[in-house]
Design an enzyme around this catalytic site. Structure first.
Site, PDB file in Angstrom:
ATOM      1  N   HIS A 133       0.890  -1.300  -0.099  1.00  0.00           N
ATOM      2  CA  HIS A 133      -0.165   0.113  -0.266  1.00  0.00           C
ATOM      3  C   HIS A 133       0.780   1.226  -0.138  1.00  0.00           C
ATOM      4  O   HIS A 133       0.301   2.413   0.504  1.00  0.00           O
ATOM      5  CB  HIS A 133      -0.924  -0.040   1.293  1.00  0.00           C
ATOM      6  CG  HIS A 133      -1.685  -1.228   1.161  1.00  0.00           C
ATOM      7  ND1 HIS A 133      -2.983  -1.545   0.809  1.00  0.00           N
ATOM      8  CD2 HIS A 133      -1.588  -2.411   2.154  1.00  0.00           C
ATOM      9  CE1 HIS A 133      -3.289  -2.544   1.029  1.00  0.00           C
ATOM     10  NE2 HIS A 133      -2.481  -3.103   1.745  1.00  0.00           N
ATOM     11  N   SER A 264      16.668  19.640 -14.771  1.00  0.00           N
ATOM     12  CA  SER A 264      15.522  20.488 -15.184  1.00  0.00           C
ATOM     13  C   SER A 264      16.191  21.918 -15.499  1.00  0.00           C
ATOM     14  O   SER A 264      17.103  22.239 -14.915  1.00  0.00           O
ATOM     15  CB  SER A 264      15.050  20.851 -13.674  1.00  0.00           C
ATOM     16  OG  SER A 264      14.095  21.833 -13.834  1.00  0.00           O
TER      17      SER A 264
END
Length: 451
Positions: A133, A264
């Site tokens: 999970h 970036s």
């Protein structure tokens, strides 16, 4: 892969079919040896520009290629495609091409499996936190986690090899698959239509379907795309997992990142997982091909409709080319993948001890403690410690359990400390990882035996 699906290669394969047909017909006395030799002499003289000129006039791509070839072969031009219909040439050429493409995919898949198997063995004993999970769960090993992907790749490779082995051509069966044109053509020659077909297919190196319509069953395309799609799914999950593991809160693994690589344009500190993102992006192309292949298979009305022709010229090459790039990229990632031990130790220190409490509970039960009472004791202490970790403070669960009088009435503090060593709580993960790795190493010999 791009060369396999190039227009030039397609036309060379078509000429292989026509040469094989002419050679078989020469055995029946319908074509001369001189004509066959002339066809062979010009088999590589592909002239796409001339064929395109002819196609603009007659609006039939295959006939345009036939006429181009015929212009180059004045003696044999009149016997090219003798007795055949378009799909006798196109579907057999496609079958050869798809088998070639599957061989590339199979080889790259086996290479990836072998490369990943090396990592599985190297890290099979290295404990780390497992996540369910997307939450810290119990302990696994890095190698065993990688073995989950490797096991899927092994099965995908096995399926790809199986599908590749089973690829068949339409054969030489004429307009609606009855071979009526060949039967008439061969009357009085002593050769049957089936014998002619076998001769052609033997030269092409593939088998023919026993029954076909104007085309081979498009279920074959569906099987091919299904095998490619399954492998794409495996690679997608692997890359998605690596993207999550590369995120700074976990930070345990990262893909290769060049010294001068820019993450970036706006944020110089970024180390984006662009290669894994590319794999996940390309996987969507492969997955989307399945729907088109399914439609072509199920909507091919009676002996044939043409609504499969345009789309399969797009989605089949795209699926192969995209998956080829995915495999190349995935292998490069696996070869250069970075494992950050500091992050692994941090995860184990923060969360590993919670998993080890299960082992403590089992031992307490073996020593006669009330299972429910001990479960509640450990649960209370675990919740307190979890809150501390969430607030950025050190995990004190080990110390608290080592000094809890309810637990100490059944074992010593040293025994508690030993049981709470999460690094040893990996079950038989190491052995199972080794089994999967050994299975990967058996793929190459099988691939070499494929005909």
């Amino acid at each position: 892969m791009k060369a396999i699906f190039s227009e030039a290669h397609k036309r060379r394969l078509l000429r292989r079919v026509w040469i094989a047909l002419a050679r078989a017909e020469s055995k029946a006395g319908l074509v001369t040896e001189e004509q066959v030799r002339e066809l062979e002499a010009h088999k590589d003289d592909i002239d796409i520009e001339r064929a395109s000129e002819i196609e603009k006039e007659i609006h039939h791509d295959l006939m345009a290629e036939i006429r181009t070839y015929a212009e180059q072969c004045p003696k044999a031009g009149g016997i090219i495609h003798l007795g055949a219909t378009s799909m006798d040439a196109l579907d057999n050429a496609d079958a050869v091409r798809f088998k070639e493409a599957m061989a590339v995919i199979a080889d790259r898949t086996v290479t990836l499996a072998e490369t990943l198997a090396d990592l599985v063995i190297r890290y099979k004993d290295q404990p780390t936190m497992a996540f369910t999970h997307i939450q810290p769960a119990e302990i696994t090993t890095i190698g065993y986690r990688l073995a989950q992907t490797l096991q899927d790749i092994n099965e995908d490779a096995d399926e790809i090899i199986r599908v590749m082995e089973g690829i068949r051509g339409k054969g030489m069966k004429g307009a609606v698959g009855t071979a009526a044109s060949y039967k008439v053509l061969l009357e009085g020659t002593g050769m049957s239509a089936m014998e002619l077909e076998r001769s052609v297919m033997d030269e092409l190196g593939i088998k023919a379907y026993d029954a076909a319509t104007q085309v081979y069953s498009r279920k074959q395309d569906l099987r091919i795309i299904a095998a490619l799609s399954s492998l794409a799914s495996t690679l997608h999950k692997f890359s998605l997992d690596l993207r999550i593991l590369q995120s700074p809160p976990i930070g345990e693994v990262s893909e290769p990142f060049g010294k001068k690589q820019v993450g970036s344009s706006a944020m110089p500190f970024k180390r984006n997982p662009i290669n894994n993102e590319k794999i996940d992006s390309l996987a969507r192309i492969v997955e989307s091909a399945y729907q088109s292949a399914w439609n072509n298979s199920s909507l091919m009305i009676l002996e044939r409709t043409l609504d499969d022709s345009a789309n399969r010229r797009i989605f089949i090459p795209e699926a192969f080319i995209a998956l080829d790039e995915m495999l190349i990229t995935a292998t490069r990632i696996v070869k250069g993948m970075n494992f950050h031990e500091t992050a692994t130790r941090r995860l184990m220190a923060d969360y590993g001890i919670f998993a080890a409490t299960e082992r403590l509970l089992m031992e307490l039960g073996k020593k006669g403690a009330d299972r429910q009472e001990m479960h509640e004791t450990i649960r209370e202490e675990s919740l307190k410690a979890w809150q501390e970790v969430q607030e950025g403070r050190p995990n004190t669960l080990k110390e608290n359990l080592m000094t809890d009088s309810r637990i100490l009435s059944f074992m010593s503090a040293d025994e508690v400390a030993a049981l709470l060593d999460a690094s040893a709580y990996t079950g038989d993960a190491s052995e199972r990882a080794a089994i999967v790795a050994s299975q990967a190493m058996a793929l190459r010999p099988r691939l070499k035996n494929v005909k």
